[in-house]
Design a protein around this motif. Structure first.
Motif, PDB file in Angstrom:
ATOM      1  N   SER A  58      20.931  41.373  35.990  1.00 35.53           N
ATOM      2  CA  SER A  58      22.299  41.662  35.008  1.00 35.53           C
ATOM      3  C   SER A  58      23.363  41.494  35.810  1.00 35.53           C
ATOM      4  O   SER A  58      23.376  41.880  36.984  1.00 35.53           O
ATOM      5  CB  SER A  58      22.209  43.002  34.447  1.00 35.53           C
ATOM      6  N   VAL A  59      24.206  40.718  35.265  1.00 40.41           N
ATOM      7  CA  VAL A  59      25.637  40.353  36.041  1.00 40.41           C
ATOM      8  C   VAL A  59      26.713  41.093  35.427  1.00 40.41           C
ATOM      9  O   VAL A  59      27.074  40.778  34.163  1.00 40.41           O
ATOM     10  CB  VAL A  59      25.924  38.987  36.159  1.00 40.41           C
ATOM     11  N   LEU A  60      27.410  42.339  36.210  1.00 41.92           N
ATOM     12  CA  LEU A  60      28.502  42.801  35.545  1.00 41.92           C
ATOM     13  C   LEU A  60      29.823  42.437  36.289  1.00 41.92           C
ATOM     14  O   LEU A  60      29.809  42.750  37.339  1.00 41.92           O
ATOM     15  CB  LEU A  60      28.493  44.261  35.555  1.00 41.92           C
ATOM     16  N   SER A  61      30.724  41.836  35.481  1.00 45.91           N
ATOM     17  CA  SER A  61      32.029  41.412  36.299  1.00 45.91           C
ATOM     18  C   SER A  61      33.284  41.892  35.336  1.00 45.91           C
ATOM     19  O   SER A  61      33.490  41.475  34.423  1.00 45.91           O
ATOM     20  CB  SER A  61      31.928  40.012  36.452  1.00 45.91           C
ATOM     21  N   ASN A  62      33.861  42.940  36.085  1.00 48.86           N
ATOM     22  CA  ASN A  62      34.942  43.644  35.266  1.00 48.86           C
ATOM     23  C   ASN A  62      36.494  43.178  35.785  1.00 48.86           C
ATOM     24  O   ASN A  62      37.397  43.586  35.173  1.00 48.86           O
ATOM     25  CB  ASN A  62      34.971  45.089  35.658  1.00 48.86           C
ATOM     26  N   HIS A  63      36.232  42.041  36.683  1.00 50.99           N
ATOM     27  CA  HIS A  63      37.534  41.713  37.067  1.00 50.99           C
ATOM     28  C   HIS A  63      37.568  39.991  37.379  1.00 50.99           C
ATOM     29  O   HIS A  63      37.532  39.738  38.472  1.00 50.99           O
ATOM     30  CB  HIS A  63      38.038  42.182  38.268  1.00 50.99           C
ATOM     31  N   LEU A  64      37.111  39.380  36.195  1.00 51.19           N
ATOM     32  CA  LEU A  64      37.005  37.788  36.327  1.00 51.19           C
ATOM     33  C   LEU A  64      38.013  37.316  37.078  1.00 51.19           C
ATOM     34  O   LEU A  64      37.998  36.459  37.866  1.00 51.19           O
ATOM     35  CB  LEU A  64      36.724  37.313  34.916  1.00 51.19           C
ATOM     36  N   GLU A  65      39.490  37.595  36.867  1.00 47.80           N
ATOM     37  CA  GLU A  65      40.408  37.100  37.464  1.00 47.80           C
ATOM     38  C   GLU A  65      40.394  37.112  39.032  1.00 47.80           C
ATOM     39  O   GLU A  65      41.034  36.427  39.934  1.00 47.80           O
ATOM     40  CB  GLU A  65      41.844  37.537  36.839  1.00 47.80           C
ATOM     41  N   HIS A  66      39.695  38.120  39.621  1.00 48.59           N
ATOM     42  CA  HIS A  66      39.846  38.347  41.245  1.00 48.59           C
ATOM     43  C   HIS A  66      38.339  38.119  41.385  1.00 48.59           C
ATOM     44  O   HIS A  66      37.933  38.371  42.699  1.00 48.59           O
ATOM     45  CB  HIS A  66      40.189  39.932  41.187  1.00 48.59           C
ATOM     46  N   GLU A  67      37.535  37.678  40.679  1.00 45.01           N
ATOM     47  CA  GLU A  67      36.005  37.554  40.956  1.00 45.01           C
ATOM     48  C   GLU A  67      35.877  36.408  42.035  1.00 45.01           C
ATOM     49  O   GLU A  67      36.081  35.214  42.135  1.00 45.01           O
ATOM     50  CB  GLU A  67      35.215  37.050  39.675  1.00 45.01           C
ATOM     51  N   ARG A  87      36.613  40.434  31.664  1.00 42.61           N
ATOM     52  CA  ARG A  87      35.269  41.031  31.969  1.00 42.61           C
ATOM     53  C   ARG A  87      34.313  40.483  31.070  1.00 42.61           C
ATOM     54  O   ARG A  87      34.382  40.143  29.871  1.00 42.61           O
ATOM     55  CB  ARG A  87      35.417  42.823  32.057  1.00 42.61           C
ATOM     56  N   ALA A  88      33.027  40.672  31.743  1.00 43.36           N
ATOM     57  CA  ALA A  88      31.734  39.825  31.015  1.00 43.36           C
ATOM     58  C   ALA A  88      30.530  40.825  31.453  1.00 43.36           C
ATOM     59  O   ALA A  88      30.254  41.309  32.602  1.00 43.36           O
ATOM     60  CB  ALA A  88      31.789  38.701  31.298  1.00 43.36           C
ATOM     61  N   MET A 103      36.037  48.625  31.849  1.00 45.27           N
ATOM     62  CA  MET A 103      35.102  48.661  32.478  1.00 45.27           C
ATOM     63  C   MET A 103      33.856  48.559  31.817  1.00 45.27           C
ATOM     64  O   MET A 103      33.503  49.522  30.934  1.00 45.27           O
ATOM     65  CB  MET A 103      35.112  49.943  33.520  1.00 45.27           C
ATOM     66  N   PHE A 104      32.928  47.556  31.790  1.00 45.92           N
ATOM     67  CA  PHE A 104      31.489  47.710  31.566  1.00 45.92           C
ATOM     68  C   PHE A 104      30.882  48.209  32.567  1.00 45.92           C
ATOM     69  O   PHE A 104      31.031  48.165  33.785  1.00 45.92           O
ATOM     70  CB  PHE A 104      31.010  46.294  31.238  1.00 45.92           C
ATOM     71  N   ASP A 105      29.792  49.259  32.286  1.00 44.70           N
ATOM     72  CA  ASP A 105      28.971  49.806  33.274  1.00 44.70           C
ATOM     73  C   ASP A 105      27.371  49.748  32.976  1.00 44.70           C
ATOM     74  O   ASP A 105      27.221  48.817  32.213  1.00 44.70           O
ATOM     75  CB  ASP A 105      29.223  51.467  33.094  1.00 44.70           C
ATOM     76  N   THR A 106      26.597  50.403  33.934  1.00 44.62           N
ATOM     77  CA  THR A 106      25.084  50.005  33.689  1.00 44.62           C
ATOM     78  C   THR A 106      24.603  50.297  32.477  1.00 44.62           C
ATOM     79  O   THR A 106      23.617  49.564  31.936  1.00 44.62           O
ATOM     80  CB  THR A 106      24.419  50.608  34.909  1.00 44.62           C
ATOM     81  N   SER A 107      25.260  51.380  31.639  1.00 42.42           N
ATOM     82  CA  SER A 107      24.548  51.653  30.454  1.00 42.42           C
ATOM     83  C   SER A 107      24.903  50.693  29.538  1.00 42.42           C
ATOM     84  O   SER A 107      24.150  50.477  28.622  1.00 42.42           O
ATOM     85  CB  SER A 107      25.370  52.987  30.157  1.00 42.42           C
ATOM     86  N   ASP A 108      26.045  49.861  29.677  1.00 41.69           N
ATOM     87  CA  ASP A 108      26.123  49.005  28.704  1.00 41.69           C
ATOM     88  C   ASP A 108      25.406  47.716  28.945  1.00 41.69           C
ATOM     89  O   ASP A 108      24.636  47.262  27.816  1.00 41.69           O
ATOM     90  CB  ASP A 108      27.912  48.482  29.012  1.00 41.69           C
TER      91      ASP A 108
END
Length: 400
Positions: free
Chosen positions: A109-118, A134-135, A161-166
């Motif tokens: 699974s890929v969590l990215s909460n700051h795509l503009e700074h990814e 974020r995605a 923030m998306f987290d691991t529970s999401d």
């Protein structure tokens, strides 16, 4: 209110909000499970998944991407919130530099909460156009292999923030989608197997029909060269009976349902053929159509009709004269009745039925009635003519 009490209340408020948020997700997951297990429409299941995932993560954007090996990309096959025309057309890269591609290839699974700074991945152009910040991406798998179908992705233009529970919430949807996809895959394989079996069965009936037609022709050719009238008659009658069985198989391979024929349609064709073989005797056939019946029943019924019509052509009317012959089929929920009647002179008053039962014709008629577990009724003088009737239960089996 002192600062310590304010802090305690804030923690309680956050805990309550978080609990409400997670309970809402579980409710949506349960709703989707019920929908996915009941629906056979995979497109509808995929679309519903995107709608509920977006609602569960409180964002307007969600999509399901299906991997296309020929193009090596991920095509959007369901989605909510995206610009018109995106579903079925928009595609994202499937390489490791793409968030969706990374999830697809690594099964992570890929969590990215700051795509503009990814720095790990590039931001797909589709996400840029919708100002996505974020995605989350999770893999969709199916089967025992398992096989990879594609990726489920939820996106948001809002800070947060998306987290691991999401991610676990989305993984639950992906698991249910895997079950739905596997079911459709197996349904498709089963349909293909059934279609192949149907084609084989139809081909077999077609070949049996052709083989029987050849046998019938050979018997009739042999009849023309018979050494006596009795031999010629026996061979000609045998050819007619074989031709009747061939007609059943002709209807079997042409019919909509494998192994079933429309009884009335079959009998009408049989009557037309017999009428052509015995010009001067108009033959009618009435009954409800379609009346589906298995080949096991259609064959003895067809032979019963063939035998009684042939008998009527030969003996019902005075020598040199002709007259009508009628076939009638009646059916209700309980029974089927088939009768063959003529308007001739009927059997003479002194006709010996006991002796006649030893004749081949009546032996055959009685044999077919027994096969059908049917009641056979012979009316020798039906005012006018003679009538043969068989009646049997629709649920009865066929004796072999």
């Amino acid at each position: 209110m002192n600062e310590s009490l304010q802090g305690t209340l804030a923690v309680e408020t956050l805990t309550t909000d978080e609990l409400t948020y997670r309970l809402s997700q579980q409710s949506l997951l349960a709703e989707f499970a019920s929908f996915a297990l009941q629906s056979r429409d995979l497109d509808a299941v995929l679309q519903r998944a995107t709608e509920l995932c977006a609602a569960g993560l409180r964002t307007p954007y969600a999509k399901i991407l299906c991997y296309r090996p020929e193009q090596n990309d991920l095509l959007m096959v369901a989605g909510v919130g995206w610009e018109e025309g995106s579903v079925g057309n928009a595609a994202l890269g499937a390489d490791l530099a793409s968030p969706a591609g990374f999830a697809y290839h690594t099964r992570q699974s890929v969590l990215s909460n700051h795509l503009e700074h990814e720095e790990r991945f590039r931001t797909p152009e589709l996400l840029r156009r919708h100002n996505i910040r974020r995605a989350i991406n999770v893999l969709i798998e199916y089967g025992d292999g398992p096989e990879r179908f594609g990726v489920m992705e939820v996106d948001s233009p809002d800070a947060g923030m998306f987290d691991t529970s999401d991610a676990h919430f989305l993984a639950g949807f992906a698991a249910l989608l895997g079950i739905a996809i596997e079911r459709q895959h197996k349904d498709r394989l089963l349909a293909q197997a059934l279609e192949h079996q149907s084609l084989l069965t139809r081909e077999m009936s077609h070949r049996v029909k052709n083989s029987l037609a050849v046998v019938s022709s050979l018997l009739r050719i042999q009849a023309r060269g018979g050494v006596s009238d009795e031999v010629r008659k026996a061979l000609d009658d045998a050819g007619s009976r074989v031709a009747t069985v061939a007609q059943v198989h002709d209807h079997l391979w042409r019919g909509e349902m494998v192994g079933e024929v429309d009884l009335v349609g079959f009998l009408r064709d049989l009557c037309r053929n017999l009428e052509g073989a015995g010009p001067g005797h108009p033959i009618s056939c009435e009954g409800p159509s379609p009346l589906k019946m298995s080949a096991d029943r259609a064959i003895p019924l067809g032979l019963f009709v063939n035998e009684t019509i042939t008998n009527a052509m030969k003996y019902a009317y005075p020598e040199g004269q002709h007259g009508p012959i009628a076939v009638k089929v009646e059916a209700d929920d309980e029974r089927v009745t088939v009768s063959v009647s003529d308007q001739g002179n009927g059997f003479p008053p002194d006709f010996d039925f006991e002796a006649a039962r030893e004749s081949l014709g009546l032996k055959i008629v009685n044999s077919f009635a027994r096969q059908l577990e049917a009641e056979l009724k012979i009316e020798p003088r039906a005012n006018p003519g003679c009538r043969f009737t068989v009646s049997f239960a629709r649920s009865a089996s066929v004796a072999h």
